[in-house]
Enzyme design. Structure first.
Site, PDB file in Angstrom:
ATOM      1  N   ALA A   1       0.871  -1.176   0.000  1.00  0.00           N
ATOM      2  CA  ALA A   1       0.000   0.000   0.000  1.00  0.00           C
ATOM      3  C   ALA A   1       0.910   1.228   0.000  1.00  0.00           C
ATOM      4  CB  ALA A   1      -0.873  -0.020   1.239  1.00  0.00           C
TER       5      ALA A   1
ATOM      6  N   GLY B   1       0.423  -5.003   0.791  1.00  0.00           N
ATOM      7  CA  GLY B   1      -0.708  -4.934  -0.132  1.00  0.00           C
ATOM      8  C   GLY B   1      -0.366  -5.507  -1.502  1.00  0.00           C
TER       9      GLY B   1
ATOM     10  N   GLU C   1      -0.912  -9.131  -1.089  1.00  0.00           N
ATOM     11  CA  GLU C   1      -2.363  -9.315  -0.928  1.00  0.00           C
ATOM     12  C   GLU C   1      -3.068  -9.224  -2.286  1.00  0.00           C
ATOM     13  OE1 GLU C   1      -2.301  -6.310   2.210  1.00  0.00           O
ATOM     14  OE2 GLU C   1      -3.364  -7.745   3.483  1.00  0.00           O
TER      15      GLU C   1
ATOM     16  N   GLU D   1       4.014  -5.768   7.307  1.00  0.00           N
ATOM     17  CA  GLU D   1       3.266  -4.702   7.987  1.00  0.00           C
ATOM     18  C   GLU D   1       3.652  -4.514   9.443  1.00  0.00           C
ATOM     19  OE1 GLU D   1       2.002  -6.859   5.869  1.00  0.00           O
ATOM     20  OE2 GLU D   1       0.603  -5.868   4.502  1.00  0.00           O
TER      21      GLU D   1
HETATM   22  C1  3H9 Z   1       0.653  -2.313   3.464  1.00  0.00           C
HETATM   23  O1  3H9 Z   1       0.822  -2.733   2.366  1.00  0.00           O
HETATM   24  C2  3H9 Z   1      -0.667  -2.407   4.178  1.00  0.00           C
HETATM   25  C3  3H9 Z   1      -1.623  -3.369   3.517  1.00  0.00           C
HETATM   26  O2  3H9 Z   1      -1.551  -4.628   4.174  1.00  0.00           O
HETATM   27  C4  3H9 Z   1      -3.057  -3.002   3.635  1.00  0.00           C
HETATM   28  C5  3H9 Z   1      -3.558  -1.667   3.433  1.00  0.00           C
HETATM   29  C6  3H9 Z   1      -5.062  -1.536   3.652  1.00  0.00           C
HETATM   30  N1  3H9 Z   1       4.706   3.305  -0.164  1.00  0.00           N
HETATM   31  O3  3H9 Z   1      13.458   1.723   0.347  1.00  0.00           O
HETATM   32  P1  3H9 Z   1      13.864   2.444  -0.875  1.00  0.00           P
HETATM   33  C7  3H9 Z   1       9.479   4.694  -1.396  1.00  0.00           C
HETATM   34  S1  3H9 Z   1       1.858  -1.512   4.308  1.00  0.00           S
HETATM   35  C8  3H9 Z   1       5.204   4.498  -0.503  1.00  0.00           C
HETATM   36  O4  3H9 Z   1      14.885   3.515  -0.755  1.00  0.00           O
HETATM   37  P2  3H9 Z   1      14.929  -0.005  -1.979  1.00  0.00           P
HETATM   38  C9  3H9 Z   1      10.533   5.088  -0.387  1.00  0.00           C
HETATM   39  O5  3H9 Z   1       9.997   5.958   0.582  1.00  0.00           O
HETATM   40  C10 3H9 Z   1       3.224  -1.503   3.200  1.00  0.00           C
HETATM   41  N2  3H9 Z   1       6.491   4.725  -0.792  1.00  0.00           N
HETATM   42  O6  3H9 Z   1      14.292   1.439  -2.058  1.00  0.00           O
HETATM   43  C11 3H9 Z   1      11.570   5.734  -1.273  1.00  0.00           C
HETATM   44  O7  3H9 Z   1      11.127   7.039  -1.577  1.00  0.00           O
HETATM   45  P3  3H9 Z   1      12.162   8.247  -1.708  1.00  0.00           P
HETATM   46  C12 3H9 Z   1       3.902  -2.800   3.093  1.00  0.00           C
HETATM   47  C13 3H9 Z   1       7.308   3.691  -0.716  1.00  0.00           C
HETATM   48  O8  3H9 Z   1      15.083  -0.460  -3.368  1.00  0.00           O
HETATM   49  C14 3H9 Z   1      11.491   4.897  -2.558  1.00  0.00           C
HETATM   50  O9  3H9 Z   1      10.210   4.251  -2.519  1.00  0.00           O
HETATM   51  N3  3H9 Z   1       5.111  -2.669   2.315  1.00  0.00           N
HETATM   52  C15 3H9 Z   1       6.872   2.403  -0.368  1.00  0.00           C
HETATM   53  O10 3H9 Z   1      16.096  -0.004  -1.064  1.00  0.00           O
HETATM   54  C16 3H9 Z   1      12.561   3.837  -2.670  1.00  0.00           C
HETATM   55  O11 3H9 Z   1      12.526   3.053  -1.486  1.00  0.00           O
HETATM   56  C17 3H9 Z   1       6.265  -2.353   2.874  1.00  0.00           C
HETATM   57  O12 3H9 Z   1       6.373  -2.181   4.076  1.00  0.00           O
HETATM   58  C18 3H9 Z   1       5.505   2.233  -0.084  1.00  0.00           C
HETATM   59  N4  3H9 Z   1       5.001   1.029   0.237  1.00  0.00           N
HETATM   60  O13 3H9 Z   1      13.836  -0.929  -1.255  1.00  0.00           O
HETATM   61  C19 3H9 Z   1       7.451  -2.225   1.947  1.00  0.00           C
HETATM   62  N5  3H9 Z   1       7.933   1.566  -0.358  1.00  0.00           N
HETATM   63  O14 3H9 Z   1      13.078   7.860  -2.822  1.00  0.00           O
HETATM   64  C20 3H9 Z   1       8.223  -0.978   2.254  1.00  0.00           C
HETATM   65  C21 3H9 Z   1       8.997   2.308  -0.726  1.00  0.00           C
HETATM   66  O15 3H9 Z   1      11.287   9.423  -1.983  1.00  0.00           O
HETATM   67  N6  3H9 Z   1       9.282  -0.749   1.317  1.00  0.00           N
HETATM   68  N7  3H9 Z   1       8.628   3.582  -0.941  1.00  0.00           N
HETATM   69  O16 3H9 Z   1      12.856   8.330  -0.386  1.00  0.00           O
HETATM   70  C22 3H9 Z   1      10.445  -1.432   1.353  1.00  0.00           C
HETATM   71  O17 3H9 Z   1      10.649  -2.343   2.133  1.00  0.00           O
HETATM   72  C23 3H9 Z   1      11.526  -1.005   0.396  1.00  0.00           C
HETATM   73  O18 3H9 Z   1      11.242   0.308   0.009  1.00  0.00           O
HETATM   74  C24 3H9 Z   1      11.633  -1.869  -0.882  1.00  0.00           C
HETATM   75  C25 3H9 Z   1      12.624  -1.191  -1.876  1.00  0.00           C
HETATM   76  C26 3H9 Z   1      12.180  -3.250  -0.490  1.00  0.00           C
HETATM   77  C27 3H9 Z   1      10.318  -2.009  -1.571  1.00  0.00           C
END
Ligand code: 3H9
Length: 644
Positions: free
Chosen positions: A64, A107, A110, A130
């Site tokens: 999400a 998400g 999901e 999450e």
């Molecule tokens: C969820 O899904 C809830 C659901 O169950 C239900 C809802 C109802 N959203 O980390 P990076 C941005 S909760 C928005 O440096 P990497 C990040 O801020 C979510 N932005 O890259 C950054 O922005 P900026 C569950 C996001 O390659 C840029 O992307 N998911 C999101 O080292 C690059 O990120 C997670 O918890 C996001 N979801 O790693 C995953 N994710 O350049 C969270 C990233 O402006 N994300 N950004 O600073 C991660 O673990 C890592 O970002 C990922 C990439 C492994 C994806």
């Protein structure tokens, strides 16, 4: 109408829906609606037999859109409601294949599970992370995952939040097939073999034995102490085996919403964005290109030098290590060997990988052998004169462009730079002990350190899987500078009547990994004493303890009685403390846990404000990240400067 982020196109009899919402294809407003529209367009098209959903760029959907969460918390946006949309995908009358690569997280996973089939590139990571944001899956993950992989594995994913590889996901039944080579072509070919949809919600659940659930609960309590989300995730996943699917979804939605509106999610989301904020440095121009670090070298084979060597070896960077004492070098190389043997024995590393890593660490007879290194780190004893001597020698030996770094935890980087003819290449790289475990790296910027050198350090930290925070060059930098008054506040509580173990317990109950007095024992009470002297601080009861021969964990006696890593209250300490306070004429009183926490953390915050005013830290969130990743501050409290 197609949304900007989602488009679809026919490949003969298969409709391909592509999500293109950089950087990570998060489910920002309109994205899931776009996917649903694409899927339904495929169903409506008589010439289409199946639909493939795929992400453009480096990943499938990473979750999400976390940037939306603060708006929901603030009441500016309504609660996310993804379930009705996912249900429309799941109810599609033609097979829907989700083609995964990069990360299918939260998400994203999901959404993948609402599809009928999943294929994946073998490098894909899948997970429900999450809990790391203080949440539980909120779009059916807790109910669909156990239907695909059984309750026990669903618990592992949802309670601890760690991802699994595509290979494991195939073994578990979460992914139907791996695709080598072109993912889209493989997914389309797979889609053509399918006869009918298969709804995840209709699958039967494999229950978990009660003992297995209990073990996971206990592990979560221990490893994720103080956090609400992991235990909530456990209850909601278990409910999948009791409730019907729609009741389960409703239960999940209720818990998700209460966590999202609670304090822990707010704090952990602050930390998530903070980790990504700290790398943004106003003084490093955008076009700055980091130098390449192909080989590293370390001077000093003590605890820190060895630990730092492991960091490089684990990240694939060859590293040399030397020590003025040949015996110390030999001991360090033996230690490295044992470290990797231990990792193999406990199945943390395959034998070949351990051998590769160990092989990257080589001993050098002298610093003069470091001429090929791109970075030399000094990790000798905290003596300014010794360090200056080492820097002068590093300067003589190093090739042009080599970074010269000190692992000092307090000393003046400019004074070290002054011992060289290239102050622009000198910086502090302050690793935390144990260096291969602690994620924090303080990057200390001297008056003349060049932006290119700082950019190189930040890039290096990323490779070493560290969280780097830049600090100004003032005594103790960010972390240790603040730690001193925090510890002093704890010591004053003891001087005024609180028992040491009561003080530590109060802080640990608040959520820190270890109380400040026990930390003193780990570092050595003589070290704390030396720092106080150096900083011209008044004597404390800790100095009196030190004088009685209590040096901390290293000699089994400090604030506590120590046996290995186990500490216990020591009545002898109480005597020394009371006698000291009486001699000083300090009135004794009782303390509540709240008072102890307010005093100690109040001192930490007050020093943090000074650190900010003086520009030693760039932003308040930098301090939070230093404390969360270097000092055991609970992420679910957001850090010392976070004002939930
Ligand atoms: C969820 O899904 C809830 C659901 O169950 C239900 C809802 C109802 N959203 O980390 P990076 C941005 S909760 C928005 O440096 P990497 C990040 O801020 C979510 N932005 O890259 C950054 O922005 P900026 C569950 C996001 O390659 C840029 O992307 N998911 C999101 O080292 C690059 O990120 C997670 O918890 C996001 N979801 O790693 C995953 N994710 O350049 C969270 C990233 O402006 N994300 N950004 O600073 C991660 O673990 C890592 O970002 C990922 C990439 C492994 C994806």
């Amino acid at each position: 109408m197609m949304s900007n982020a989602v488009t679809w196109k026919r490949d003969l009899d298969v409709l391909v829906v592509t999500i293109d919402n950089p950087p990570v294809n998060a489910l920002s407003p309109g994205v899931l609606e776009g996917i649903v529209e694409g899927v339904e367009a495929g169903v409506a098209d008589e010439e289409v037999r199946a639909v493939v959903v795929i992400g453009a760029g480096k990943t499938f959907i990473a979750g999400a859109d976390i940037r939306e969460f603060p708006k929901i918390m603030a009441g500016e946006r309504p609660m996310l409601s993804l379930n009705p949309l996912l249900e429309r995908i799941e109810n599609a009358a033609k097979p829907v294949v989700m083609a995964l690569h990069g990360t299918a997280l939260g998400g994203g996973l999901e959404t993948a599970m609402a599809g009928h089939y999943r294929v994946a590139a073998s490098s894909t990571q899948l997970g429900q992370p999450e809990v790391k944001l203080g949440l539980i899956p909120g779009a059916g993950g807790t109910q669909r995952l156990p239907r695909l992989v059984g309750v026990e594995r669903a618990l592992e994913l949802c309670v601890f939040g760690n991802p699994v590889t595509a290979k494991e996901a195939v073994d578990w039944g979460l992914v139907d097939a791996l695709v080598d080579g072109d993912l889209l072509a493989g997914a389309v070919a797979y889609a053509r073999t399918l006869q009918a949809p298969r709804r995840t919600r209709d699958l039967t659940i494999e229950s978990a034995p009660e003992e297995a659930i209990e073990m996971i609960r206990e592990e979560a309590r221990r490893r994720m102490r103080g956090q609400a989300a992991p235990l909530s995730a456990l209850e909601v996943v278990c409910a999948a085996d009791i409730f019907d699917f729609d009741e389960g979804l409703a239960f999940e939605a209720r818990i998700f919403e209460s966590l999202l509106k609670g304090p822990q999610a707010k704090a952990m989301i602050h930390v998530f964005f903070g980790e990504r904020e700290v790398v943004k440095l106003p003084f490093v121009p955008k076009e700055t290109r980091p130098r390449e670090i192909r080989r590293a070298a370390i001077v000093g084979a003590g605890t820190m030098g060895r630990g730092i060597a492991l960091c490089f070896a684990n990240a694939g960077v060859p590293v040399q290590i030397t020590d003025a004492a040949p015996a110390a070098l030999g001991a360090a190389l033996d230690w490295v060997k044992h470290h990797y043997e231990h990792a193999v024995k406990h199945k943390r590393l395959p034998a070949e990988e351990a051998a590769r890593r160990a092989g990257r660490i080589t001993g050098a007879r002298a610093l003069t052998e470091f001429g090929e290194a791109d970075l030399i780190i000094e990790a000798v004893s905290e003596d300014p004169e010794v360090k200056r001597g080492v820097f002068a020698e590093m300067d003589r030996v190093a090739r042009p462009g080599c970074l010269l770094a000190s692992n000092t935890s307090t000393l003046d980087i400019d004074a070290l730079a002054g011992a060289t003819g290239r102050p622009g290449d000198v910086l502090g790289l302050h690793f935390f002990s144990p260096a291969s475990v602690m994620r924090l790296l303080e990057v200390v910027r001297g008056a003349e350190t060049s932006p290119e050198v700082i950019a190189t350090a930040m890039e290096l930290a990323r490779r070493l899987r560290k969280v780097a925070v830049v600090a100004g060059n003032k005594f103790g930098f960010i972390g240790n500078r603040m730690f001193a008054p925090y510890r002093e506040a704890a010591i004053r509580c003891v001087q005024e009547g609180a028992l040491p173990w009561v003080v530590d317990q109060a802080i640990e109950n608040y959520g820190l990994a270890m109380g400040p007095l026990a930390v003193g024992d780990l570092a050595g009470l003589d070290i704390g004493r030396a720092i106080r002297k150096e900083a011209g601080m008044p004597e404390t009861v800790e100095d009196a303890l030190c004088e009685t021969g209590r040096l901390g964990q290293k000699n089994g006696r400090g604030w506590y009685h120590w046996e290995g890593n186990r500490r216990s209250a020591d009545p002898g300490v109480e005597q020394v403390v009371r006698a000291w306070s009486e001699k000083q004429g300090i009135a004794q009183r009782t303390f509540t846990a709240r008072e102890i926490v307010d005093r100690c953390l109040g001192a930490l915050r007050a020093e943090g404000r000074k650190v900010l005013e003086e520009g030693v830290a760039l932003r308040a969130v930098d301090i939070d990240i230093v404390y969360v990743h270097g000092y055991g501050y609970p992420a679910w409290r957001g850090g010392p400067m976070f004002d939930g």
